[in-house]
Design an enzyme around this catalytic site. Structure first.
Site, PDB file in Angstrom:
ATOM      1  N   THR A 251       3.508   8.990   7.028  1.00  0.00           N
ATOM      2  CA  THR A 251       3.997   7.603   7.053  1.00  0.00           C
ATOM      3  C   THR A 251       4.751   7.270   8.333  1.00  0.00           C
ATOM      4  OG1 THR A 251       6.055   8.175   5.919  1.00  0.00           O
ATOM      5  CG2 THR A 251       4.173   7.581   4.541  1.00  0.00           C
ATOM      6  N   ASP A 252       4.897   5.975   8.556  1.00  0.00           N
ATOM      7  CA  ASP A 252       5.691   5.490   9.686  1.00  0.00           C
ATOM      8  C   ASP A 252       7.103   5.164   9.192  1.00  0.00           C
ATOM      9  OD1 ASP A 252       5.526   3.058   8.324  1.00  0.00           O
ATOM     10  OD2 ASP A 252       4.081   2.184   9.718  1.00  0.00           O
ATOM     11  N   ALA A 253       7.890   4.538  10.034  1.00  0.00           N
ATOM     12  CA  ALA A 253       9.278   4.231   9.676  1.00  0.00           C
ATOM     13  C   ALA A 253       9.381   3.278   8.484  1.00  0.00           C
ATOM     14  CB  ALA A 253      10.005   3.631  10.882  1.00  0.00           C
TER      15      ALA A 253
ATOM     16  N   VAL B 160       4.847   3.447   5.142  1.00  0.00           N
ATOM     17  CA  VAL B 160       3.421   3.259   4.884  1.00  0.00           C
ATOM     18  C   VAL B 160       2.625   4.231   5.761  1.00  0.00           C
ATOM     19  CG1 VAL B 160       3.691   0.854   4.175  1.00  0.00           C
ATOM     20  CG2 VAL B 160       3.127   1.388   6.540  1.00  0.00           C
TER      21      VAL B 160
END
Length: 141
Positions: free
Chosen positions: A23-25, A28
């Site tokens: 995931t990203d920050a 997601v």
């Protein structure tokens, strides 16, 4: 994982859990990580059908390389979700393959891809035909 028929074509299903590293920050799945999900599903499909990539290289001097990818991002996948990647063979030629792949959350499609793969001789990096046994399997013969 299974191989069954869905609308007349063989479909392979592979479960994927979304880990924090995917995931990203925002929590997601980072867009490039869908490529990893698709790669794993293609490898597992071949393994399930009795074709190990390392054995194909050692015994048949055969490599698969991604030549092109088209992706459509439809909905975000999130941390800790259990997803399913489906893989179907759209086209199997003597020295190339086209895979249709989709990441699903239940019945909801999240990302779709068409992945074009070239078959190469490992030693020369030149096009090489697939072994007949693999080509027949991929074509559903």
């Amino acid at each position: 994982m299974s191989r069954d028929h869905d609308g007349g074509e063989a479909v392979f299903r592979w479960p994927i859990r979304v880990y924090y590293e995917d995931t990203d920050a925002g929590g997601v799945v980072y867009h490039a990580n869908y490529l990893k999900f698709f790669e794993r599903a293609r490898c597992e499909m071949l393994r399930a059908w009795g074709f190990e990539l390392d054995k194909l290289r050692e015994r048949e001097d055969l490599l698969f390389v991604v030549r092109a990818v088209e992706m459509d991002f439809l909905r975000p996948a999130k941390f800790n979700e259990l997803l399913c990647v489906t893989t179907a063979i759209e086209q199997a030629k003597a020295a190339s393959l086209v895979f249709k792949q989709t990441v699903w959350r239940g019945d909801e499609a999240l990302c779709r891809a068409k992945v074009k793969v070239a078959c190469l001789a490992a030693a020369a990096f030149r096009p090489k035909p697939l072994p007949d046994s693999l080509l027949r399997c991929l074509r559903g013969d």
